[in-house]
Design an enzyme around this catalytic site. Structure first.
Site, PDB file in Angstrom:
ATOM      1  N   ASP A  20     -51.939  12.987   8.502  1.00 43.74           N
ATOM      2  CA  ASP A  20     -50.550  13.155   8.075  1.00 43.74           C
ATOM      3  C   ASP A  20     -49.912  14.353   8.770  1.00 43.74           C
ATOM      4  OD1 ASP A  20     -48.261  12.629   6.635  1.00 43.74           O
ATOM      5  OD2 ASP A  20     -48.901  13.726   4.858  1.00 43.74           O
ATOM      6  N   GLY A  23     -44.875  13.580  12.337  1.00 39.81           N
ATOM      7  CA  GLY A  23     -43.431  13.732  12.451  1.00 39.81           C
ATOM      8  C   GLY A  23     -42.979  15.169  12.234  1.00 39.81           C
ATOM      9  N   HIS A  37     -46.785  11.492  17.217  1.00 43.04           N
ATOM     10  CA  HIS A  37     -47.820  10.457  17.240  1.00 43.04           C
ATOM     11  C   HIS A  37     -48.648  10.554  18.522  1.00 43.04           C
ATOM     12  CE1 HIS A  37     -46.116   8.805  13.658  1.00 43.04           C
ATOM     13  NE2 HIS A  37     -44.981   8.441  14.244  1.00 43.04           N
ATOM     14  N   THR A  66     -49.561  -0.294   4.862  1.00 48.02           N
ATOM     15  CA  THR A  66     -48.678  -1.421   4.571  1.00 48.02           C
ATOM     16  C   THR A  66     -47.272  -0.939   4.222  1.00 48.02           C
ATOM     17  OG1 THR A  66     -49.572  -1.377   2.308  1.00 48.02           O
ATOM     18  CG2 THR A  66     -50.500  -3.004   3.824  1.00 48.02           C
ATOM     19  N   ASN A  68     -45.837   1.625   5.787  1.00 51.33           N
ATOM     20  CA  ASN A  68     -45.210   2.198   6.982  1.00 51.33           C
ATOM     21  C   ASN A  68     -44.232   1.254   7.664  1.00 51.33           C
ATOM     22  OD1 ASN A  68     -48.116   4.158   8.042  1.00 51.33           O
ATOM     23  ND2 ASN A  68     -46.404   4.712   6.710  1.00 51.33           N
ATOM     24  N   TRP A  69     -44.257  -0.037   7.292  1.00 51.82           N
ATOM     25  CA  TRP A  69     -43.268  -0.964   7.848  1.00 51.82           C
ATOM     26  C   TRP A  69     -41.844  -0.583   7.436  1.00 51.82           C
ATOM     27  CZ3 TRP A  69     -44.996  -3.883  11.604  1.00 51.82           C
ATOM     28  CH2 TRP A  69     -46.334  -4.289  11.610  1.00 51.82           C
ATOM     29  N   SER A 195     -52.193   8.294  -1.386  1.00 51.30           N
ATOM     30  CA  SER A 195     -51.274   7.389  -0.684  1.00 51.30           C
ATOM     31  C   SER A 195     -51.876   6.005  -0.454  1.00 51.30           C
ATOM     32  CB  SER A 195     -50.823   7.999   0.647  1.00 51.30           C
ATOM     33  OG  SER A 195     -50.048   9.159   0.421  1.00 51.30           O
ATOM     34  N   GLU A 206     -65.297  13.753  -2.455  1.00 52.27           N
ATOM     35  CA  GLU A 206     -64.800  15.125  -2.554  1.00 52.27           C
ATOM     36  C   GLU A 206     -63.532  15.206  -1.704  1.00 52.27           C
ATOM     37  OE1 GLU A 206     -66.058  17.477  -4.512  1.00 52.27           O
ATOM     38  OE2 GLU A 206     -67.561  16.031  -5.201  1.00 52.27           O
TER      39      GLU A 206
END
EC number: 2.5.1.-
Length: 259
Positions: A20, A23, A37, A66, A68-69, A195, A206
């Protein structure tokens, strides 16, 4: 941090990472999100090298969910093309390092068919490698994975092929039935949530959260996360009594200068 600071007997077998912050990294550099990216590719492969150095057997990374579309079409299109390019450029390199590559997630539309073919080609190229398994969660969602497994069980029951439903039956119908449970789950960028990632497999993982944005993550950051993992007491739902000593029984510190 150096490798010799870690206990080689307590290296996690399966490490999962939520990559993550691409961006945000790009925004801080005054660049477009897609540049983040691209920078994340170097972080991924340095982390793969670091995992190989540590002897980690399974590494799973969250590449595209799924959800992220919902991102801007230009970014989604870039990510599809970028992942195609990555597979073309890096598949042989992973094969040379004896890394088996597996993909988790749905492979139907809207994933481009040409990308699905590259995914299948990469899996076929590397399927006999056993040094490490790199799983890439692509078009993946933990709830979707459980839904697909449940739907398969319901269909089998309706056809009279199954009567018993238990944990083993569900685990066998997940996207990769060979995947072991996650020992250590790392999330970069300071966010502290799963997420929708590996909800079944990470039940007793952990969790380590780092403020590093993904393009700044590397093999040294991986070692630090493993060091943190090695400080944990994993009980898997059990409990161990460790009563605190009373004042009368507590050990006393020697006076300064005592041998």
């Amino acid at each position: 941090m150096e490798i010799d600071q870690l206990d080689p007997a307590r290296i996690p077998g399966h490490v999962a990472i939520i990559m993550d912050g691409n961006g945000r990294w790009a925004n801080r550099q005054g660049l477009k999100r897609n540049a983040g990216h691209e920078a994340g590719e170097q972080a991924l492969f340095d982390t793969v090298e670091g995992a190989l150095e540590l002897g980690i057997r399974d590494l799973t990374v969250y590449a595209f969910s799924t959800e992220n579309w919902k991102r801007p079409p230009d970014e989604v299109r870039f990510l599809m093309n970028f992942n195609e390019s990555l597979l073309v450029r890096r598949a042989d390199e992973l094969d040379d390092r004896e890394v088996r590559v597996r993909f988790l997630g749905r492979r139907n539309r809207p994933v481009p068919r040409r990308l699905v073919r590259l995914i299948e080609d990469t899996e076929a190229l590397t399927r006999d490698n056993r040094r490490m398994t790199l799983r890439i969660a692509f078009n993946y969602g933990g709830r979707t994975e459980l839904l697909d497994a449940t739907r398969q069980l319901v269909e089998e029951a309706a056809a009279g092929r199954r009567r018993k439903v238990d944990e083993d039956a569900i685990a066998a119908r997940l996207y990769d039935a060979e995947m072991p449970d996650v020992d250590l789950l790392i999330r970069t960028s300071g966010e502290q949530r799963l997420s929708n990632y590996l909800l079944w497999q990470a039940a007793y993982a952990e969790l380590v959260f780092t403020e590093l944005l993904w393009p700044d993550f590397d093999r040294v950051a991986l070692r630090r996360a493993v060091y943190d993992y090695q400080s944990r007491d994993r009980r898997f739902g059990g409990a161990v009594d460790r009563p605190r000593p009373s004042a009368s029984t507590a050990p006393t510190l020697p006076p300064p200068g005592a041998p």
